[in-house]
Design an enzyme around this catalytic site. Structure first.
Site, short mmCIF file in Angstrom:
data_model
loop_
_atom_site.label_atom_id
_atom_site.label_comp_id
_atom_site.label_asym_id
_atom_site.label_seq_id
_atom_site.Cartn_x
_atom_site.Cartn_y
_atom_site.Cartn_z
N HIS A 89 11.57 -31.81 6.65
CA HIS A 89 10.84 -31.44 7.86
C HIS A 89 11.63 -31.85 9.11
CE1 HIS A 89 7.15 -29.46 8.87
NE2 HIS A 89 6.86 -30.33 9.81
N TYR A 94 7.83 -31.33 21.01
CA TYR A 94 9.29 -31.25 21.04
C TYR A 94 9.83 -31.39 22.45
CZ TYR A 94 8.61 -29.73 16.29
OH TYR A 94 8.24 -29.68 14.97
N ARG A 105 9.24 -23.87 7.29
CA ARG A 105 8.75 -24.96 6.44
C ARG A 105 9.33 -24.80 5.04
NH1 ARG A 105 4.48 -22.71 9.38
NH2 ARG A 105 3.50 -24.12 10.89
N ARG A 114 13.43 -28.95 10.53
CA ARG A 114 12.56 -28.11 11.36
C ARG A 114 12.42 -28.73 12.75
NH1 ARG A 114 8.22 -24.38 11.20
NH2 ARG A 114 6.28 -25.06 12.16
N LYS A 160 1.42 -20.23 7.58
CA LYS A 160 0.07 -20.72 7.37
C LYS A 160 -0.94 -19.65 7.74
CE LYS A 160 0.91 -25.68 7.97
NZ LYS A 160 0.56 -26.89 8.74
N HIS A 172 3.75 -21.68 15.25
CA HIS A 172 2.62 -22.50 15.66
C HIS A 172 1.52 -21.61 16.25
CE1 HIS A 172 5.16 -26.41 16.15
NE2 HIS A 172 4.69 -26.27 14.93
#
Length: 294
Positions: free
Chosen positions: A240, A275, A147, A243, A171, A266
């Protein structure tokens, strides 16, 4: 416990104990201030929070035009509050688990095809420090799928040249190690030797990417770098999107879903499965164009 006091203590709980990002905490508190106003207008206190009260608040938001993502965020904010109030003894029963979250309409991400990706990296050789930074930013985002905020937080020490990897803090302060390809490493080396030294300042520290004033590169400037680089290459894309493109191209090349999930950082495979939809969509398009019996 008053409403403002509850929000102040919840904020400390979310930040200090749960490690929620400042962005998430700000969003939750904004939603919950609206909830407190709703409670006050209807003569309710915090200990009156139950499913019907929350649903009436959410209904008002829907009537005002709030979308599914906004409602889902509000439900998440209320759940955090009711869970906290139940723990603190303000609520005898936590109504949060009985609040339904609206199903999200997940759109397919915009990705570059392989030809566009090649075009994005085949322009003239960068010369100025800013051009060198832009090239390195775009190369690294596409090579690693990280990111923009993760890229801006990188230090030089996060690059491991013996293993050709980069250490990323994602994250929830979750750390992962991501492989980096040769072209991206070359671009980063060119930036460090030919660009970074020109922007060094008292606030540089060990930051990998620097802004014009010598401090750590900000997210907004990094996004502008990506847009400027892609525009110069004649490619329509966004940060993004790099990514998304990295993940899609990995799957198209034969990578398994679990590996791509770890690559992207993730927490759930559900976030990565979108995806596969992109890949299937392309396969279907190619099938319809090429198969004689399609």
């Amino acid at each position: 416990m008053s409403g403002p006091e509850a929000l102040e203590r919840l904020s400390a709980h979310l930040t200090g104990e749960l490690g929620r990002s400042p962005h998430t905490v700000r969003g939750y508190l904004s939603d919950l201030r609206s909830l407190l106003t709703h409670l006050d207008e209807h003569g309710h206190d915090l200990d009156d929070l139950d499913v019907p009260v929350v649903r009436s608040w959410l209904s008002r938001a829907r009537e005002s035009g709030a979308g599914r993502s906004t409602i889902a965020r509000r439900v998440a904010a209320v759940r955090a509050l009711t869970r906290f109030l139940h723990r603190e003894g303000v609520l005898a029963v936590d109504p949060g688990p009985r609040l339904a979250v609206p199903a999200q309409h997940r759109t397919l991400p915009t990705v570059l095809d392989e030809e566009q990706a090649r075009s994005a990296f085949s322009g003239p050789e960068p010369e100025t420090p800013v051009e060198l930074r832009r090239g390195a930013v775009v190369e690294l985002l596409y090579a690693t799928g990280i990111r923009v905020a993760e890229l801006c937080a990188l230090d030089r020490s996060d690059l491991d040249r013996t293993r050709d990897t980069v250490r990323v803090l994602g994250k929830g302060d979750k750390e992962r190690t991501v492989p980096v390809g040769g072209p991206a490493l070359d671009a980063v080396d060119a930036w460090i030797t030919g660009g970074r030294s020109a922007l060094l300042g008292p606030r540089s520290g060990d930051a990998l990417f620097l802004g014009a004033r010598g401090g750590r590169l900000g997210v907004r400037q990094a996004r502008e770098d990506v847009h400027a680089h892609l525009r110069a290459a004649g490619v329509d894309g966004a940060p993004h999107g790099l990514r998304h493109s990295a993940a899609t191209h990995l799957l198209n090349g034969g990578a398994d879903l679990r590996s791509v999930q770890e690559f992207l950082g993730h927490a759930s495979p559900r976030s990565t499965q979108i995806y596969t939809h992109v890949s299937v969509d392309r396969l279907r398009s190619a099938y319809q164009q090429a198969h004689p019996r399609a």
